[in-house]
Design an enzyme around this catalytic site. Structure first.
Site, PDB file in Angstrom:
ATOM      1  N   PRO A 133      -5.362  -0.296   7.676  1.00 47.93           N
ATOM      2  CA  PRO A 133      -4.668  -1.409   8.322  1.00 47.93           C
ATOM      3  C   PRO A 133      -3.226  -1.605   7.859  1.00 47.93           C
ATOM      4  CG  PRO A 133      -6.347  -2.204   6.811  1.00 47.93           C
ATOM      5  CD  PRO A 133      -6.571  -0.732   6.972  1.00 47.93           C
ATOM      6  N   ASN A 134      -2.401  -1.904   8.847  1.00 46.70           N
ATOM      7  CA  ASN A 134      -0.976  -2.263   8.690  1.00 46.70           C
ATOM      8  C   ASN A 134      -0.066  -1.072   8.412  1.00 46.70           C
ATOM      9  OD1 ASN A 134      -1.302  -5.140   9.080  1.00 46.70           O
ATOM     10  ND2 ASN A 134      -2.341  -5.136   7.105  1.00 46.70           N
TER      11      ASN A 134
ATOM     12  N   ARG B 119       8.734  -3.141   7.438  1.00 40.08           N
ATOM     13  CA  ARG B 119       8.644  -4.300   6.547  1.00 40.08           C
ATOM     14  C   ARG B 119       8.443  -3.796   5.107  1.00 40.08           C
ATOM     15  NH1 ARG B 119       5.114  -8.424   8.700  1.00 40.08           N
ATOM     16  NH2 ARG B 119       5.444  -9.315   6.641  1.00 40.08           N
TER      17      ARG B 119
ATOM     18  N   TYR C 150       7.134   0.096   0.076  1.00 36.91           N
ATOM     19  CA  TYR C 150       6.560   1.243   0.796  1.00 36.91           C
ATOM     20  C   TYR C 150       7.597   2.241   1.314  1.00 36.91           C
ATOM     21  CZ  TYR C 150       2.489  -1.777   0.588  1.00 36.91           C
ATOM     22  OH  TYR C 150       1.465  -2.559   0.134  1.00 36.91           O
TER      23      TYR C 150
ATOM     24  N   ASN D  69      -5.802   7.171   3.227  1.00 31.74           N
ATOM     25  CA  ASN D  69      -5.127   5.978   2.707  1.00 31.74           C
ATOM     26  C   ASN D  69      -5.789   4.797   3.425  1.00 31.74           C
ATOM     27  OD1 ASN D  69      -3.582   3.853   1.868  1.00 31.74           O
ATOM     28  ND2 ASN D  69      -1.604   4.824   2.311  1.00 31.74           N
TER      29      ASN D  69
ATOM     30  N   ALA E 268      -5.613  -1.746   2.592  1.00 29.33           N
ATOM     31  CA  ALA E 268      -6.308  -2.872   1.939  1.00 29.33           C
ATOM     32  C   ALA E 268      -7.823  -2.649   1.848  1.00 29.33           C
ATOM     33  CB  ALA E 268      -6.017  -4.164   2.693  1.00 29.33           C
TER      34      ALA E 268
ATOM     35  N   HIS F  50      -9.689  -1.663  -1.416  1.00 28.15           N
ATOM     36  CA  HIS F  50     -10.068  -2.610  -2.462  1.00 28.15           C
ATOM     37  C   HIS F  50     -11.245  -3.513  -2.069  1.00 28.15           C
ATOM     38  CE1 HIS F  50      -6.202  -1.183  -3.767  1.00 28.15           C
ATOM     39  NE2 HIS F  50      -5.596  -1.764  -2.741  1.00 28.15           N
TER      40      HIS F  50
ATOM     41  N   ASP G  87     -19.536   3.908   1.538  1.00 25.24           N
ATOM     42  CA  ASP G  87     -20.798   4.495   2.002  1.00 25.24           C
ATOM     43  C   ASP G  87     -20.547   5.668   2.947  1.00 25.24           C
ATOM     44  OD1 ASP G  87     -22.278   2.764   0.467  1.00 25.24           O
ATOM     45  OD2 ASP G  87     -22.781   1.406   2.107  1.00 25.24           O
TER      46      ASP G  87
ATOM     47  N   GLU H 227      -7.978  10.511  -2.061  1.00 18.90           N
ATOM     48  CA  GLU H 227      -7.472   9.155  -1.848  1.00 18.90           C
ATOM     49  C   GLU H 227      -5.962   9.176  -2.083  1.00 18.90           C
ATOM     50  OE1 GLU H 227      -8.565   6.435  -4.967  1.00 18.90           O
ATOM     51  OE2 GLU H 227      -8.040   4.669  -3.763  1.00 18.90           O
TER      52      GLU H 227
ATOM     53  N   HIS I 187      -2.154   6.873  -1.894  1.00 17.40           N
ATOM     54  CA  HIS I 187      -1.421   5.623  -1.725  1.00 17.40           C
ATOM     55  C   HIS I 187       0.067   5.901  -1.864  1.00 17.40           C
ATOM     56  CE1 HIS I 187      -5.051   3.269  -1.775  1.00 17.40           C
ATOM     57  NE2 HIS I 187      -5.450   3.967  -2.821  1.00 17.40           N
ATOM     58  N   LEU I 188       0.835   5.199  -1.062  1.00 16.59           N
ATOM     59  CA  LEU I 188       2.295   5.298  -1.165  1.00 16.59           C
ATOM     60  C   LEU I 188       2.772   4.656  -2.465  1.00 16.59           C
ATOM     61  CD1 LEU I 188       2.762   4.176   2.489  1.00 16.59           C
ATOM     62  CD2 LEU I 188       3.553   6.392   1.643  1.00 16.59           C
ATOM     63  N   SER I 189       2.294   3.444  -2.708  1.00 20.04           N
ATOM     64  CA  SER I 189       2.635   2.728  -3.937  1.00 20.04           C
ATOM     65  C   SER I 189       1.610   3.089  -5.017  1.00 20.04           C
ATOM     66  CB  SER I 189       2.629   1.214  -3.681  1.00 20.04           C
ATOM     67  OG  SER I 189       1.300   0.775  -3.412  1.00 20.04           O
TER      68      SER I 189
ATOM     69  N   ARG J 163       0.274  -2.903  -9.664  1.00 18.05           N
ATOM     70  CA  ARG J 163       0.456  -4.088  -8.815  1.00 18.05           C
ATOM     71  C   ARG J 163      -0.586  -5.166  -9.158  1.00 18.05           C
ATOM     72  NH1 ARG J 163       1.188  -2.087  -2.825  1.00 18.05           N
ATOM     73  NH2 ARG J 163       1.866  -4.274  -2.630  1.00 18.05           N
TER      74      ARG J 163
ATOM     75  N   ARG K 245      -5.712  -5.162  -6.605  1.00 21.60           N
ATOM     76  CA  ARG K 245      -5.517  -3.777  -6.138  1.00 21.60           C
ATOM     77  C   ARG K 245      -6.013  -2.750  -7.154  1.00 21.60           C
ATOM     78  NH1 ARG K 245      -2.155  -4.491  -1.575  1.00 21.60           N
ATOM     79  NH2 ARG K 245      -0.803  -6.298  -1.821  1.00 21.60           N
TER      80      ARG K 245
HETATM   81  O1  CA2 Z   1       0.339   1.960  -1.392  1.00 24.07           O
HETATM   82  C1  CA2 Z   1      -0.448   2.158  -0.468  1.00 24.07           C
HETATM   83  O2  CA2 Z   1      -0.429   3.171   0.230  1.00 24.07           O
HETATM   84  C2  CA2 Z   1      -1.469   1.061  -0.118  1.00 24.07           C
HETATM   85  O3  CA2 Z   1      -2.656   1.704   0.342  1.00 24.07           O
HETATM   86  C3  CA2 Z   1      -0.849   0.235   0.981  1.00 24.07           C
HETATM   87  C4  CA2 Z   1      -1.709  -0.971   1.377  1.00 24.07           C
HETATM   88  C5  CA2 Z   1      -2.102  -1.777   0.149  1.00 24.07           C
HETATM   89  O4  CA2 Z   1      -2.997  -2.804   0.535  1.00 24.07           O
HETATM   90  C6  CA2 Z   1      -2.744  -0.913  -0.919  1.00 24.07           C
HETATM   91  O5  CA2 Z   1      -3.003  -1.726  -2.046  1.00 24.07           O
HETATM   92  C7  CA2 Z   1      -1.833   0.222  -1.328  1.00 24.07           C
HETATM   93  C8  CA2 Z   1      -0.959  -1.881   2.323  1.00 24.07           C
HETATM   94  C9  CA2 Z   1      -0.448  -1.224   3.556  1.00 24.07           C
HETATM   95  C10 CA2 Z   1       0.390  -2.236   4.281  1.00 24.07           C
HETATM   96  O6  CA2 Z   1       1.403  -1.562   4.956  1.00 24.07           O
HETATM   97  C11 CA2 Z   1       2.533  -2.256   5.245  1.00 24.07           C
HETATM   98  C12 CA2 Z   1       3.450  -1.583   5.991  1.00 24.07           C
HETATM   99  C13 CA2 Z   1       4.631  -2.190   6.298  1.00 24.07           C
HETATM  100  C14 CA2 Z   1       4.876  -3.468   5.896  1.00 24.07           C
HETATM  101  C15 CA2 Z   1       3.946  -4.143   5.157  1.00 24.07           C
HETATM  102  C16 CA2 Z   1       2.763  -3.521   4.838  1.00 24.07           C
END
Ligand code: CA2
Length: 157
Positions: free
Chosen positions: A19-20, A27, A32, A83, A86, A89, A96, A107, A109-111, A116, A120
């Site tokens: 998601p997102n 954003r 990110y 990836n 959210a 977590h 499963d 797995e 993650h960008l960050s 954090r 997380r």
């Molecule tokens: O660092 C990552 O790749 C995460 O999977 C990104 C997730 C976050 O919940 C994980 O803890 C770490 C969030 C992705 C949200 O993506 C956005 C993209 C643009 C603006 C805001 C959020």
């Protein structure tokens, strides 16, 4: 919408995003970066191609859809790079589904979630993954593809 860049006779590497992540580059660039998901998709296809693999790249904001796409990797993928954003977590359903796979699961993650907020620090995905790569932005995906290529070296399917 999933896109398959298949040309080789190996099954594609499935690269799934939660998601997102469709909003990447628009954003929170300080966390990110400025790379969009479309740019990540393109870079993944090129990196996988350099190792002789095609890719199937997809994103969903819905947990159930992500679970179904993970299930699709059981028979359709050489490996899964995930990836789960959210859902990493929170989602026992994602864990499963991962446990039903016999292909490598990376797995990504960008960050770096470990640096954090506390919430997380828990990863359900990690419990079902071969390994985790986090904190390198777009490069996390590139390193994951390199890891998959190393794991699958010499395997025909
Ligand atoms: O660092 C990552 O790749 C995460 O999977 C990104 C997730 C976050 O919940 C994980 O803890 C770490 C969030 C992705 C949200 O993506 C956005 C993209 C643009 C603006 C805001 C959020």
């Amino acid at each position: 919408m999933a896109k398959n860049t298949s040309k080789s006779n190996r099954l594609p590497i499935h690269i799934l995003n939660g998601p997102n992540l469709n909003l990447l580059g628009k954003r929170e660039p300080e966390i990110y970066g400025r790379t969009t998901l479309a740019e990540i998709e393109k870079a993944c296809a090129a990196r996988a191609r350099s190792h002789g693999f095609s890719t199937l790249f997809a994103q969903s904001n819905k947990e159930g859809e992500l679970v179904e796409m993970i299930q699709g990797a059981r028979t359709g993928a050489s490996a899964l790079i995930l990836n789960a954003a959210a859902y990493t977590h929170t989602s026992v359903a994602v864990l499963d589904a991962l446990k039903m796979l016999s292909v490598p699961v990376i797995e990504v993650h960008l960050s770096n979630p470990a640096r954090r907020e506390d919430f997380r620090h828990k990863s359900y995905v990690a419990m079902g993954a071969t390994g985790t790569i986090a904190g390198f932005g777009l490069n996390s995906y590139m390193l994951a593809i390199d890891a998959v290529a190393g794991l699958l070296k010499g395997k025909k399917k």
